[in-house]
Design a protein around this motif. Structure first.
Motif, short mmCIF file in Angstrom:
data_model
loop_
_atom_site.label_atom_id
_atom_site.label_comp_id
_atom_site.label_asym_id
_atom_site.label_seq_id
_atom_site.Cartn_x
_atom_site.Cartn_y
_atom_site.Cartn_z
N PHE A 176 0.83 -1.21 0.00
CA PHE A 176 0.00 0.00 0.00
C PHE A 176 0.86 1.26 0.00
O PHE A 176 0.60 2.22 -0.73
CB PHE A 176 -0.92 -0.02 1.22
CG PHE A 176 -1.67 1.27 1.44
CD1 PHE A 176 -2.78 1.59 0.68
CD2 PHE A 176 -1.25 2.18 2.41
CE1 PHE A 176 -3.47 2.77 0.88
CE2 PHE A 176 -1.92 3.36 2.62
CZ PHE A 176 -3.03 3.66 1.84
N TRP A 177 1.93 1.28 0.82
CA TRP A 177 2.78 2.46 0.88
C TRP A 177 3.55 2.65 -0.43
O TRP A 177 3.75 3.79 -0.88
CB TRP A 177 3.75 2.35 2.05
CG TRP A 177 3.09 2.62 3.37
CD1 TRP A 177 2.84 1.74 4.37
CD2 TRP A 177 2.56 3.88 3.82
NE1 TRP A 177 2.20 2.34 5.41
CE2 TRP A 177 2.02 3.66 5.12
CE3 TRP A 177 2.50 5.15 3.27
CZ2 TRP A 177 1.43 4.68 5.85
CZ3 TRP A 177 1.91 6.17 4.00
CH2 TRP A 177 1.38 5.93 5.28
N LEU A 178 4.00 1.55 -1.04
CA LEU A 178 4.66 1.68 -2.33
C LEU A 178 3.71 2.24 -3.39
O LEU A 178 4.09 3.10 -4.19
CB LEU A 178 5.21 0.32 -2.77
CG LEU A 178 6.37 -0.25 -1.94
CD1 LEU A 178 6.74 -1.64 -2.45
CD2 LEU A 178 7.57 0.68 -2.02
N LEU A 179 2.48 1.74 -3.39
CA LEU A 179 1.49 2.25 -4.34
C LEU A 179 1.18 3.71 -4.07
O LEU A 179 1.01 4.51 -5.00
CB LEU A 179 0.22 1.40 -4.25
CG LEU A 179 -0.87 1.69 -5.30
CD1 LEU A 179 -0.35 1.40 -6.69
CD2 LEU A 179 -2.11 0.86 -5.02
N LEU A 180 1.14 4.09 -2.80
CA LEU A 180 0.87 5.48 -2.44
C LEU A 180 1.99 6.39 -2.91
O LEU A 180 1.74 7.53 -3.36
CB LEU A 180 0.68 5.59 -0.93
CG LEU A 180 0.04 6.89 -0.41
CD1 LEU A 180 -1.38 7.02 -0.91
CD2 LEU A 180 0.07 6.90 1.11
N CYS A 181 3.21 5.92 -2.84
CA CYS A 181 4.35 6.73 -3.29
C CYS A 181 4.33 6.95 -4.80
O CYS A 181 4.98 7.88 -5.30
CB CYS A 181 5.66 6.06 -2.89
SG CYS A 181 5.95 6.05 -1.10
N VAL A 182 3.63 6.11 -5.54
CA VAL A 182 3.54 6.29 -6.99
C VAL A 182 2.31 7.12 -7.36
O VAL A 182 2.37 8.00 -8.23
CB VAL A 182 3.49 4.91 -7.69
CG1 VAL A 182 3.25 5.07 -9.17
CG2 VAL A 182 4.78 4.16 -7.44
N VAL A 183 1.19 6.88 -6.70
CA VAL A 183 -0.06 7.55 -7.07
C VAL A 183 -0.06 9.02 -6.66
O VAL A 183 -0.47 9.90 -7.43
CB VAL A 183 -1.26 6.81 -6.43
CG1 VAL A 183 -2.55 7.59 -6.64
CG2 VAL A 183 -1.39 5.42 -7.02
N VAL A 184 0.43 9.33 -5.46
CA VAL A 184 0.38 10.71 -4.98
C VAL A 184 1.22 11.65 -5.85
O VAL A 184 0.74 12.71 -6.26
CB VAL A 184 0.81 10.76 -3.50
CG1 VAL A 184 0.99 12.20 -3.05
CG2 VAL A 184 -0.24 10.08 -2.63
#
Length: 384
Positions: free
Chosen positions: A274-282
């Motif tokens: 989730f945190w890796l995905l958040l670092c890409v989406v934000v």
């Protein structure tokens, strides 16, 4: 001397019985040292002094422990070797405790400072393993000058003892993979060794991680264990959200630890994903918002297609204006009456001299034509 056969046979039978007895006793004599060695392999410890005051130190030596095992040494109050440490580690001088690692033969030697435990004596030096298979022992020790009080009485009723090994039941769900608190149920069987029934016994459930002491919580089991009977105990254990690693679940009754069970908790990889995905989406969302703001606040003339922008740019630039000459279809002149066909004559103007051809409405005197003869005007000469 004459020996009777019957007498000789009786004598041989006596010697044979003695020989058979020695042969039967020989394995026991051979195995006796091995049994003594096995008994000596039980974890134990000795103290350099049985009594010392606060501020001094004693040397603790141990043998029979697991090789390369990490041990914890504490001076605890309200404890005896028979009943153990009644108050748990809360009755020990934790700040003055020491840790030691056994050698390859399971022995150790460590100096331990003498400190007053928070509970009155009788006191012991408590030695226990920190990780791996649990093992512990208590050695009687007296802290000079420390108050002494009677041990608390055991709870009325029967006496419970564990009859089977504990086990953990249950499994982790999908939510645990995303950081939800993991939970298990510890199951074990106890028997009432006393003469009175035990009704609704109160257990203490504790979970520990690494070298930290367990956090105890009271859990009451509803039921009655009759004298000489047994019962299966099931207690629910739950960790905090996001917990992972090696944990230890222990159950205590009447101040004594009944069972201990290791619990390995996997890492919640869903949280990491989730945190890796958040670092890409934000960052992508911030970039899109920034581009929309820039497109909104930039000048209107800068927006549009490349062709339109080029035309507007050319329209704003000063420069010479070139006018294209107007095209006029040449007119066909009327032919005079005659007998035969006459070739048609047309006036062709150069492309660079527009609107300069003579017209029929305004004939030119300077350029007469056969279709438009010049009019004769009277002159002063030769006119009468």
């Amino acid at each position: 001397m004459k020996i009777e056969p019957a007498r000789w046979l009786r004598a041989f039978g006596s010697w044979g019985a003695a020989l058979a007895f020695l042969l039967a006793l020989l394995p026991a004599l051979v195995l006796a040292p091995a049994t003594g060695a096995a008994a000596a392999g039980k974890p134990g410890a000795t103290l350099s002094q049985q009594q010392a005051g606060k501020g001094g130190d004693i040397t603790v030596k141990g043998a029979g422990w697991r090789p390369d095992a990490l041990l914890m040494l504490l001076i605890c109050g309200q404890a005896t070797p028979a009943r153990g440490v009644i108050g748990g580690t809360n009755a020990c001088a934790n700040s003055e405790g020491r840790a030691v690692t056994t050698d390859s033969k399971g022995g150790f030697s460590k100096k331990l400072p003498v400190a007053e435990p928070p509970k009155p004596c009788p006191c012991v030096v408590h030695i226990a393993t920190v990780t791996g298979e649990q093992a512990a022992t208590d050695v009687v020790f007296k802290v000079a000058g420390h108050p002494v009080a009677a041990l608390p009485k055991p709870p009325p009723g029967g006496r419970l003892a564990v009859l089977s090994d504990a086990r953990l039941e249950g499994s982790s769900g999908v939510l645990t993979w995303f950081g939800a608190p993991p939970g298990r149920t510890i199951v074990f069987t106890v028997g009432n060794l006393g003469s009175t029934p035990v009704k609704d016994p109160l257990f203490s459930l504790g979970t520990s991680h690494g070298v930290f002491a367990p956090q105890w919580e009271d859990r009451q089991w509803h039921g009655t264990v009759a004298p000489g009977k047994k019962a299966q105990i099931r207690l629910d254990a739950e960790l905090s959200a996001g917990a992972h690693g090696d944990y230890q679940v222990a159950v205590k009754y009447a101040g004594k630890v009944l069972v201990e069970q290791p619990w390995g908790v996997g890492r919640p990889w869903g949280v990491t994903f989730f945190w890796l995905l958040l670092c890409v989406v934000v960052p992508a969302a911030v970039f899109r918002i920034g581009m929309a703001v820039v497109d909104k606040i930039r000048p209107r003339s800068a927006r549009g297609t490349a062709g339109g922008a080029g035309r507007r740019r050319n329209a704003l630039l000063p420069g010479p204006t070139v006018r294209r000459p107007a095209f006029r279809r040449p007119e066909r002149a009327a032919s005079p009456p005659g007998d035969g066909p006459h070739p048609s004559t047309t006036t062709v103007l150069p492309w660079f001299t527009p609107d300069t051809a003579p017209s029929e409405k305004y004939p030119s005197e300077k350029y007469p034509s056969e279709n438009h003869p010049a009019e004769k005007h009277p002159t002063t000469k030769g006119n009468s």
